[in-house]
Design an enzyme around this catalytic site. Structure first.
Site, PDB file in Angstrom:
ATOM      1  N   ILE A 160       0.816  -1.212  -0.023  1.00  0.00           N
ATOM      2  CA  ILE A 160       0.161   0.019   0.305  1.00  0.00           C
ATOM      3  C   ILE A 160       0.399   1.473  -0.469  1.00  0.00           C
ATOM      4  CG2 ILE A 160      -1.834   1.276   1.523  1.00  0.00           C
ATOM      5  CD1 ILE A 160      -2.528  -1.740   2.652  1.00  0.00           C
ATOM      6  N   ARG A 243      -3.757   1.616  11.213  1.00  0.00           N
ATOM      7  CA  ARG A 243      -4.019   0.981  12.289  1.00  0.00           C
ATOM      8  C   ARG A 243      -3.810   2.656  12.931  1.00  0.00           C
ATOM      9  NH1 ARG A 243      -6.544  -1.812  10.107  1.00  0.00           N
ATOM     10  NH2 ARG A 243      -6.872  -4.014   9.911  1.00  0.00           N
ATOM     11  N   GLU A 272     -11.587   2.082  18.135  1.00  0.00           N
ATOM     12  CA  GLU A 272     -12.153   2.767  16.723  1.00  0.00           C
ATOM     13  C   GLU A 272     -14.177   1.974  17.566  1.00  0.00           C
ATOM     14  OE1 GLU A 272     -11.529   0.833  12.525  1.00  0.00           O
ATOM     15  OE2 GLU A 272      -9.527   2.577  13.142  1.00  0.00           O
ATOM     16  N   HIS A 290     -12.931   4.658   8.971  1.00  0.00           N
ATOM     17  CA  HIS A 290     -12.329   3.024   8.148  1.00  0.00           C
ATOM     18  C   HIS A 290     -12.602   2.481   7.136  1.00  0.00           C
ATOM     19  CE1 HIS A 290      -9.406  -0.570   9.778  1.00  0.00           C
ATOM     20  NE2 HIS A 290      -9.496  -0.377   8.585  1.00  0.00           N
ATOM     21  N   ILE A 291     -12.624   4.225   6.189  1.00  0.00           N
ATOM     22  CA  ILE A 291     -13.245   3.545   4.895  1.00  0.00           C
ATOM     23  C   ILE A 291     -12.085   2.991   3.613  1.00  0.00           C
ATOM     24  CG2 ILE A 291     -15.323   4.534   4.466  1.00  0.00           C
ATOM     25  CD1 ILE A 291     -13.606   6.556   2.878  1.00  0.00           C
TER      26      ILE A 291
END
Ligand code: DGY
Length: 324
Positions: A160, A243, A272, A290-291
């Site tokens: 990522i 995170r 969360e 958190h998408i």
């Protein structure tokens, strides 16, 4: 009478993935997304061959020890698996799989969105227009900062991080990174000709923007604390799509309030969905729930990856993306 394997799905999953599991397994779903505590997971798993889960279900050592012997594999529906006690799973010979690769592009897009949202003060602009406070164009109104020609530090240059770096280079950013291992030349070229820093301090010192892509481990817990924020250039912007616990919230909030940091783009949070209330009134934080991987295509691909792992395992083959 069926000889289909029994699969318990502990979280709500996309309908296309439900359909495939329903076709090929004796599957039980939790489409109402009712949270399960440890005792409920253990009770529901009785007699199951496999579990499908995600970060909302904590698979602690206690849960793993209590699972019925029939359970042989946990197909985790996310790339992150810090909610699963991997040592405990290994100790009882339980296979755990995750869903890498398929979410790389969507999550890198989200990181880019956060870089832009924080740099261009999207939270303030969106609130103003919705609340009717926009009085027309004023030339010094809601000024953000450019991405082009700025130094972007990428902390954690896995899949990522590299995909984000690739995008950021196309926006004219100069990419730097710190990672346990240096990338090979081809990967560095893909990642915007990224410049390697052997230590994280030297990365922080030049990062006008910092994008965090490290997994949560005991070593990265609260990595970005007050001491490390102090090393960053004044007016820097921090983005986190990995995170929440990699960041010390109190330190970040203090730096955003004092102006040491210009802004932040946060997709992930400690505890969360009960985020630190200190973020609620901070206009210089662009926040999303958190998408990172939340697109139709990607969530289907993650679900299919989890099912591919089950298919392989029950066909007597090695799972495709095992973490144990
Ligand atoms: C992941 O896959 O780990 C993403 O954060 C979604 O939970």
């Amino acid at each position: 009478m069926t000889d289909q394997k029994k699969v318990l799905v502990l979280c709500r999953i996309p309908e296309d993935v439900v359909a495939r599991l329903d076709r090929d397994y004796d599957a039980t779903f939790n489409q109402e997304n009712v949270p399960h505590d440890a005792a409920q997971i253990i009770a529901a798993a009785l007699g199951q061959d496999a579990l499908v889960t995600t970060s909302t279900n904590k698979m602690t050592a206690e849960v793993i020890a209590g699972l019925s012997d029939s359970v042989r594999i946990i197909a985790n529906f996310s790339v992150g698996y810090e909610h699963i006690d991997i040592d405990a799973a290994r100790a009882r010979g339980l296979i755990v799989t995750n869903t890498p690769d398929v979410l790389t592009e969507a999550t890198a897009d989200t990181a880019m969105l956060h870089l832009l949202g924080a740099a261009r003060r999207a939270t303030e602009g969106a609130a103003l227009i919705r609340e009717g406070g926009w009085v027309g164009s004023v030339l010094d109104f809601n000024l953000g900062v450019d991405l082009a020609n700025k130094k972007l530090g990428v902390l954690g240059m896995g899949r990522i991080g590299q995909a984000l770096a690739h995008r950021a280079a196309a926006f004219g950013m100069e990419v730097h990174y710190h990672n346990r291992n240096r990338l090979d030349a081809a990967r560095e070229a893909y990642a915007g000709n990224a410049v390697y820093h052997t230590d994280s301090d030297s990365l922080l010192e030049i990062s006008q923007f910092l994008s965090i892509h490290s997994p949560l481990t005991p070593e990265t817990h609260h990595f970005l604390n007050a001491e490390r924020i102090a090393k960053m250039p004044d007016g820097a912007i921090v983005v986190n799509t990995s995170r929440g616990d990699v960041v010390d919230d109190e330190a970040l909030i203090a730096a955003l309030k004092s102006g040491k940091l210009r802004g932040a783009g946060l997709d992930v949070f400690s505890a969360e969905p009960n985020i630190n209330p200190g973020y609620h009134d901070l206009k210089n934080v662009f926040m999303l729930p958190h998408i990172g991987s939340a697109t139709v295509e990607t969530r289907n691909a993650m679900g299919f990856c989890a099912v591919d792992n089950l298919d392989a395992y029950f066909a007597g083959k090695p799972p495709l993306t095992a973490v144990t």
